[in-house]
Design a protein around this motif. Structure first.
Motif, PDB file in Angstrom:
ATOM      1  N   CYS A   6      13.054  -1.295 -28.022  1.00 23.28           N
ATOM      2  CA  CYS A   6      14.356  -0.841 -27.904  1.00 23.28           C
ATOM      3  C   CYS A   6      14.748  -0.700 -26.429  1.00 23.28           C
ATOM      4  CB  CYS A   6      14.303   0.623 -28.608  1.00 23.28           C
ATOM      5  SG  CYS A   6      13.904   0.726 -30.294  1.00 23.28           S
ATOM      6  N   VAL A   7      15.808  -1.270 -26.333  1.00 20.35           N
ATOM      7  CA  VAL A   7      16.418  -1.246 -24.859  1.00 20.35           C
ATOM      8  C   VAL A   7      17.806  -0.108 -24.675  1.00 20.35           C
ATOM      9  CG1 VAL A   7      17.199  -2.411 -22.798  1.00 20.35           C
ATOM     10  CG2 VAL A   7      15.585  -3.353 -24.209  1.00 20.35           C
ATOM     11  N   ILE A  35      14.328  13.871 -26.163  1.00 19.53           N
ATOM     12  CA  ILE A  35      13.312  12.878 -25.953  1.00 19.53           C
ATOM     13  C   ILE A  35      12.786  13.013 -24.247  1.00 19.53           C
ATOM     14  CG2 ILE A  35      13.103  10.405 -25.637  1.00 19.53           C
ATOM     15  CD1 ILE A  35      15.081  10.265 -27.852  1.00 19.53           C
ATOM     16  N   TYR A  36      13.617  13.362 -23.391  1.00 18.44           N
ATOM     17  CA  TYR A  36      13.081  13.631 -22.138  1.00 18.44           C
ATOM     18  C   TYR A  36      12.276  14.686 -21.837  1.00 18.44           C
ATOM     19  CZ  TYR A  36      13.210  13.727 -16.797  1.00 18.44           C
ATOM     20  OH  TYR A  36      12.430  13.716 -15.829  1.00 18.44           O
ATOM     21  N   ARG A  37      12.796  15.630 -22.879  1.00 15.89           N
ATOM     22  CA  ARG A  37      11.640  16.871 -22.816  1.00 15.89           C
ATOM     23  C   ARG A  37      10.421  16.579 -23.377  1.00 15.89           C
ATOM     24  NH1 ARG A  37      14.030  20.424 -26.360  1.00 15.89           N
ATOM     25  NH2 ARG A  37      15.867  20.167 -25.200  1.00 15.89           N
ATOM     26  N   TRP A  38      10.299  15.908 -24.162  1.00 14.16           N
ATOM     27  CA  TRP A  38       8.951  15.480 -25.097  1.00 14.16           C
ATOM     28  C   TRP A  38       8.171  14.629 -23.854  1.00 14.16           C
ATOM     29  CZ3 TRP A  38      11.235  13.119 -30.110  1.00 14.16           C
ATOM     30  CH2 TRP A  38      11.647  14.037 -30.809  1.00 14.16           C
ATOM     31  N   LYS A  39       8.860  13.635 -23.024  1.00 16.01           N
ATOM     32  CA  LYS A  39       8.238  12.972 -21.990  1.00 16.01           C
ATOM     33  C   LYS A  39       7.427  13.822 -21.112  1.00 16.01           C
ATOM     34  CE  LYS A  39      10.561   9.846 -20.081  1.00 16.01           C
ATOM     35  NZ  LYS A  39      11.436   9.026 -19.382  1.00 16.01           N
ATOM     36  N   ARG A  40       8.103  14.774 -20.919  1.00 14.29           N
ATOM     37  CA  ARG A  40       7.517  15.762 -19.888  1.00 14.29           C
ATOM     38  C   ARG A  40       6.460  16.631 -20.529  1.00 14.29           C
ATOM     39  NH1 ARG A  40      11.576  18.780 -16.453  1.00 14.29           N
ATOM     40  NH2 ARG A  40       9.769  19.287 -15.115  1.00 14.29           N
ATOM     41  N   LYS A  41       6.720  17.213 -21.603  1.00 19.56           N
ATOM     42  CA  LYS A  41       5.913  17.997 -22.579  1.00 19.56           C
ATOM     43  C   LYS A  41       4.517  17.448 -22.714  1.00 19.56           C
ATOM     44  CE  LYS A  41       5.830  21.610 -26.220  1.00 19.56           C
ATOM     45  NZ  LYS A  41       6.757  22.219 -27.323  1.00 19.56           N
ATOM     46  N   TYR A  42       4.677  16.293 -23.316  1.00 16.71           N
ATOM     47  CA  TYR A  42       3.633  15.705 -24.048  1.00 16.71           C
ATOM     48  C   TYR A  42       3.060  14.625 -23.278  1.00 16.71           C
ATOM     49  CZ  TYR A  42       5.237  18.141 -28.202  1.00 16.71           C
ATOM     50  OH  TYR A  42       5.732  18.758 -28.990  1.00 16.71           O
ATOM     51  N   GLY A  43       3.436  14.383 -22.081  1.00 14.26           N
ATOM     52  CA  GLY A  43       2.995  13.470 -21.064  1.00 14.26           C
ATOM     53  C   GLY A  43       3.203  12.078 -21.683  1.00 14.26           C
ATOM     54  N   ILE A  44       4.116  11.657 -22.351  1.00 13.28           N
ATOM     55  CA  ILE A  44       4.292  10.384 -22.764  1.00 13.28           C
ATOM     56  C   ILE A  44       5.018   9.529 -21.866  1.00 13.28           C
ATOM     57  CG2 ILE A  44       3.863  10.980 -25.340  1.00 13.28           C
ATOM     58  CD1 ILE A  44       6.808  11.013 -25.591  1.00 13.28           C
ATOM     59  N   LEU A  47       4.685   5.645 -22.402  1.00  9.40           N
ATOM     60  CA  LEU A  47       5.442   4.871 -23.440  1.00  9.40           C
ATOM     61  C   LEU A  47       6.983   4.373 -23.182  1.00  9.40           C
ATOM     62  CD1 LEU A  47       4.417   7.209 -26.331  1.00  9.40           C
ATOM     63  CD2 LEU A  47       3.303   5.055 -25.733  1.00  9.40           C
ATOM     64  N   PHE A  48       7.391   5.120 -21.996  1.00  9.72           N
ATOM     65  CA  PHE A  48       8.924   4.472 -21.568  1.00  9.72           C
ATOM     66  C   PHE A  48       8.423   3.858 -20.419  1.00  9.72           C
ATOM     67  CE2 PHE A  48       9.513   8.284 -24.241  1.00  9.72           C
ATOM     68  CZ  PHE A  48      10.660   7.989 -24.773  1.00  9.72           C
ATOM     69  N   HIS A  49       9.476   2.554 -20.589  1.00  8.90           N
ATOM     70  CA  HIS A  49       9.160   1.629 -19.405  1.00  8.90           C
ATOM     71  C   HIS A  49      10.764   1.341 -19.049  1.00  8.90           C
ATOM     72  CE1 HIS A  49       5.205   0.657 -21.267  1.00  8.90           C
ATOM     73  NE2 HIS A  49       5.839   0.587 -22.175  1.00  8.90           N
ATOM     74  N   PRO A  56      16.166   2.172 -19.638  1.00 13.59           N
ATOM     75  CA  PRO A  56      15.010   2.488 -20.314  1.00 13.59           C
ATOM     76  C   PRO A  56      14.548   1.631 -21.439  1.00 13.59           C
ATOM     77  CG  PRO A  56      16.588   4.083 -20.853  1.00 13.59           C
ATOM     78  CD  PRO A  56      17.229   2.953 -19.840  1.00 13.59           C
ATOM     79  N   MET A  57      13.534   1.321 -21.889  1.00 11.64           N
ATOM     80  CA  MET A  57      12.785   0.669 -22.872  1.00 11.64           C
ATOM     81  C   MET A  57      11.511   1.317 -23.498  1.00 11.64           C
ATOM     82  SD  MET A  57      11.290  -3.296 -22.519  1.00 11.64           S
ATOM     83  CE  MET A  57       9.688  -2.902 -21.797  1.00 11.64           C
ATOM     84  N   VAL A  58      11.363   1.153 -24.856  1.00 12.88           N
ATOM     85  CA  VAL A  58      10.212   1.489 -25.435  1.00 12.88           C
ATOM     86  C   VAL A  58       9.759   0.317 -26.344  1.00 12.88           C
ATOM     87  CG1 VAL A  58      10.755   3.967 -25.373  1.00 12.88           C
ATOM     88  CG2 VAL A  58      11.556   2.807 -27.264  1.00 12.88           C
ATOM     89  N   VAL A  59       8.501   0.171 -26.496  1.00 14.65           N
ATOM     90  CA  VAL A  59       7.996  -0.759 -27.524  1.00 14.65           C
ATOM     91  C   VAL A  59       7.801   0.149 -28.763  1.00 14.65           C
ATOM     92  CG1 VAL A  59       6.057  -2.192 -27.843  1.00 14.65           C
ATOM     93  CG2 VAL A  59       6.713  -2.119 -25.596  1.00 14.65           C
ATOM     94  N   LYS A  60       8.233  -0.328 -29.981  1.00 13.64           N
ATOM     95  CA  LYS A  60       8.411   0.133 -31.077  1.00 13.64           C
ATOM     96  C   LYS A  60       6.790   0.580 -31.651  1.00 13.64           C
ATOM     97  CE  LYS A  60      12.730  -0.848 -32.968  1.00 13.64           C
ATOM     98  NZ  LYS A  60      13.411  -1.813 -34.142  1.00 13.64           N
ATOM     99  N   ALA A  61       5.958  -0.337 -31.612  1.00 10.69           N
ATOM    100  CA  ALA A  61       4.667  -0.212 -32.046  1.00 10.69           C
ATOM    101  C   ALA A  61       4.059   1.032 -31.546  1.00 10.69           C
ATOM    102  CB  ALA A  61       4.003  -1.433 -31.887  1.00 10.69           C
ATOM    103  N   GLU A  62       4.098   1.124 -30.032  1.00  7.39           N
ATOM    104  CA  GLU A  62       3.664   2.057 -29.309  1.00  7.39           C
ATOM    105  C   GLU A  62       4.173   3.599 -29.577  1.00  7.39           C
ATOM    106  OE1 GLU A  62       4.407   1.321 -25.164  1.00  7.39           O
ATOM    107  OE2 GLU A  62       2.817  -0.139 -25.006  1.00  7.39           O
ATOM    108  N   ILE A  63       5.375   3.620 -29.906  1.00  3.24           N
ATOM    109  CA  ILE A  63       5.861   4.983 -30.434  1.00  3.24           C
ATOM    110  C   ILE A  63       5.524   5.224 -31.720  1.00  3.24           C
ATOM    111  CG2 ILE A  63       8.029   6.048 -30.985  1.00  3.24           C
ATOM    112  CD1 ILE A  63       7.667   5.654 -27.875  1.00  3.24           C
ATOM    113  N   ARG A  64       5.344   4.255 -32.581  1.00  2.00           N
ATOM    114  CA  ARG A  64       4.723   4.475 -34.164  1.00  2.00           C
ATOM    115  C   ARG A  64       3.425   5.087 -33.813  1.00  2.00           C
ATOM    116  NH1 ARG A  64       7.685  -0.367 -35.485  1.00  2.00           N
ATOM    117  NH2 ARG A  64       9.554   0.193 -36.710  1.00  2.00           N
ATOM    118  N   LEU A  65       2.562   4.492 -32.964  1.00  2.00           N
ATOM    119  CA  LEU A  65       1.189   4.676 -32.973  1.00  2.00           C
ATOM    120  C   LEU A  65       1.005   6.226 -32.404  1.00  2.00           C
ATOM    121  CD1 LEU A  65      -1.962   3.830 -32.904  1.00  2.00           C
ATOM    122  CD2 LEU A  65      -1.668   3.295 -30.714  1.00  2.00           C
TER     123      LEU A  65
END
Length: 88
Positions: A6-7, A35-44, A47-49, A56-65
Motif C-alpha cells: 500500500c503506497v 496509525i502514527y500513534r500506534w507507530k510510536r506506542k508499539y514501536g512498529i 513496518l512503515f517504509h 509512506p508504504m507498507v507491505v500487507k503481509a508484514e501488517i497482517r503478521l
C-alpha cells in the motif's frame, strides 16, 4: 506485486479499515493520527517504509503478521487476567 503493498496515506488507511483496525467512518486525518500513534506506542516503525519520493508504504503481509501477533498477545493477556481473578 501491486496488491502486496500500500503506497500513500489513503491506501494505507483503506487497508487498515479493511482489517478493521480503524473505524469505517473515521476521517483520513484522524485515522492517520491513530496509525502514527500506534507507530510510536508499539514501536512498529520497521513496518512503515518510505518510497524515494517520500510517500509512506507498507507491505500487507508484514501488517497482517503484526496484527496476528498482537491479537494473540492480547488474547493471552486477557486469559491470564481472567485466571488471576478466578484464583483470588
Amino acid at each position: 506485486m501491486g496488491d502486496e503493498i500500500c503506497v500513500g496515506r489513503k491506501e494505507i488507511i483503506a487497508f487498515f479499515k479493511e482489517l478493521k483496525l480503524v473505524g469505517k467512518d473515521t476521517s483520513v486525518k484522524d485515522a492517520w493520527v491513530t496509525i502514527y500513534r500506534w507507530k510510536r506506542k508499539y514501536g512498529i516503525f520497521d513496518l512503515f517504509h518510505r518510497r524515494p519520493n517520500g510517500k509512506p508504504m507498507v507491505v500487507k503481509a508484514e501488517i497482517r503478521l503484526w496484527v496476528e501477533k498482537t491479537q494473540k498477545l492480547n488474547r493471552l493477556a486477557e486469559r491470564r487476567e481472567r485466571e488471576k481473578h478466578q484464583n483470588i
